[in-house]
Design a protein around this motif. Structure first.
Motif, mmCIF file in Angstrom:
data_model
loop_
_atom_site.group_PDB
_atom_site.id
_atom_site.type_symbol
_atom_site.label_atom_id
_atom_site.label_comp_id
_atom_site.label_asym_id
_atom_site.label_seq_id
_atom_site.Cartn_x
_atom_site.Cartn_y
_atom_site.Cartn_z
ATOM 1 N N LEU A 1 41.176 47.696 50.227
ATOM 2 C CA LEU A 1 41.485 46.630 49.293
ATOM 3 C C LEU A 1 41.866 45.367 50.044
ATOM 4 C CD1 LEU A 1 43.578 48.487 46.577
ATOM 5 C CD2 LEU A 1 41.161 47.897 46.544
ATOM 6 N N GLN A 2 41.355 44.240 49.585
ATOM 7 C CA GLN A 2 41.694 42.944 50.162
ATOM 8 C C GLN A 2 42.413 42.127 49.103
ATOM 9 O OE1 GLN A 2 38.463 40.792 51.895
ATOM 10 N NE2 GLN A 2 39.613 38.877 51.988
ATOM 11 N N LEU A 3 43.588 41.621 49.450
ATOM 12 C CA LEU A 3 44.350 40.784 48.530
ATOM 13 C C LEU A 3 43.588 39.492 48.283
ATOM 14 C CD1 LEU A 3 46.972 40.155 46.968
ATOM 15 C CD2 LEU A 3 47.862 39.164 49.085
ATOM 16 N N MET A 4 43.378 39.172 47.006
ATOM 17 C CA MET A 4 42.652 37.962 46.640
ATOM 18 C C MET A 4 43.564 36.894 46.053
ATOM 19 S SD MET A 4 39.658 38.690 47.633
ATOM 20 C CE MET A 4 38.562 37.489 46.926
ATOM 21 N N GLY A 5 44.631 37.308 45.361
ATOM 22 C CA GLY A 5 45.523 36.323 44.780
ATOM 23 C C GLY A 5 46.506 36.912 43.796
ATOM 24 N N GLU A 6 47.245 36.012 43.162
ATOM 25 C CA GLU A 6 48.256 36.362 42.166
ATOM 26 C C GLU A 6 47.940 35.604 40.888
ATOM 27 O OE1 GLU A 6 51.218 38.234 42.616
ATOM 28 O OE2 GLU A 6 50.618 38.792 44.645
ATOM 29 N N TYR A 7 48.182 36.240 39.760
ATOM 30 C CA TYR A 7 48.009 35.587 38.468
ATOM 31 C C TYR A 7 49.320 35.696 37.698
ATOM 32 C CZ TYR A 7 46.665 34.705 33.677
ATOM 33 O OH TYR A 7 46.603 34.210 32.401
ATOM 34 N N ASP A 8 49.760 34.582 37.122
ATOM 35 C CA ASP A 8 50.981 34.541 36.318
ATOM 36 C C ASP A 8 50.644 33.960 34.952
ATOM 37 O OD1 ASP A 8 53.454 34.200 35.161
ATOM 38 O OD2 ASP A 8 54.371 33.267 36.911
ATOM 39 N N GLY A 9 50.582 34.824 33.961
ATOM 40 C CA GLY A 9 50.268 34.399 32.611
ATOM 41 C C GLY A 9 51.487 34.172 31.745
ATOM 42 N N LEU A 10 52.689 34.230 32.334
ATOM 43 C CA LEU A 10 53.918 34.084 31.553
ATOM 44 C C LEU A 10 54.682 32.796 31.839
ATOM 45 C CD1 LEU A 10 55.272 37.740 31.801
ATOM 46 C CD2 LEU A 10 53.958 36.704 29.949
ATOM 47 N N SER A 11 54.705 32.359 33.068
ATOM 48 C CA SER A 11 55.508 31.193 33.456
ATOM 49 C C SER A 11 54.822 29.887 33.070
ATOM 50 C CB SER A 11 55.755 31.188 34.962
ATOM 51 O OG SER A 11 56.444 32.354 35.346
ATOM 52 N N VAL A 12 55.647 28.878 32.837
ATOM 53 C CA VAL A 12 55.156 27.529 32.564
ATOM 54 C C VAL A 12 55.825 26.597 33.569
ATOM 55 C CG1 VAL A 12 55.031 25.649 30.889
ATOM 56 C CG2 VAL A 12 54.854 28.015 30.114
#
Length: 108
Positions: free
Chosen positions: A57-68
């Motif tokens: 597995l290669q880390l591609m990124g982070e997603y945050d669908g809660l914070s503004v």
């Protein structure tokens, strides 16, 4: 075209979702992923891709669908931050490039 074997590890509930997509770019593959699995939009997750030969597995990124985040008088939310430093925002249909530097908010 490349085949992206994407795995998103969702923090809430300690679960994962995987998706296989052929696309021109990782962001295009991720757009198809989020379109087909709509519950991903409101989650916080770490995103990996499986390497085709080794299976690592290669880390591609982070997603945050809660914070503004507020920057220059604008609200920014549903942020995808890739490991190369690029930031994208989900606009309800696809990921679009976001020019605000979110690293300053994430490090605070």
């Amino acid at each position: 075209m490349y085949v992206y074997d994407t795995i998103a590890i969702i923090r809430k509930g300690n679960r994962y979702v995987s998706y296989l997509e052929e696309a021109d770019s990782f962001v295009s593959a991720l757009t198809a992923f989020f379109t087909s699995v709509p519950e991903m939009v409101g989650s916080v997750c770490t995103i990996y891709c499986r390497k085709p030969i080794s299976g690592d597995l290669q880390l591609m990124g982070e997603y945050d669908g809660l914070s503004v985040y507020m920057a220059k008088g604008e609200n920014h939310s549903h942020i995808l931050t890739l490991t190369n430093g690029s930031s994208y925002a989900w606009n309800g249909k696809r990921f679009v490039r976001d020019v605000i530097d979110f690293a300053q908010y994430l490090d605070a």
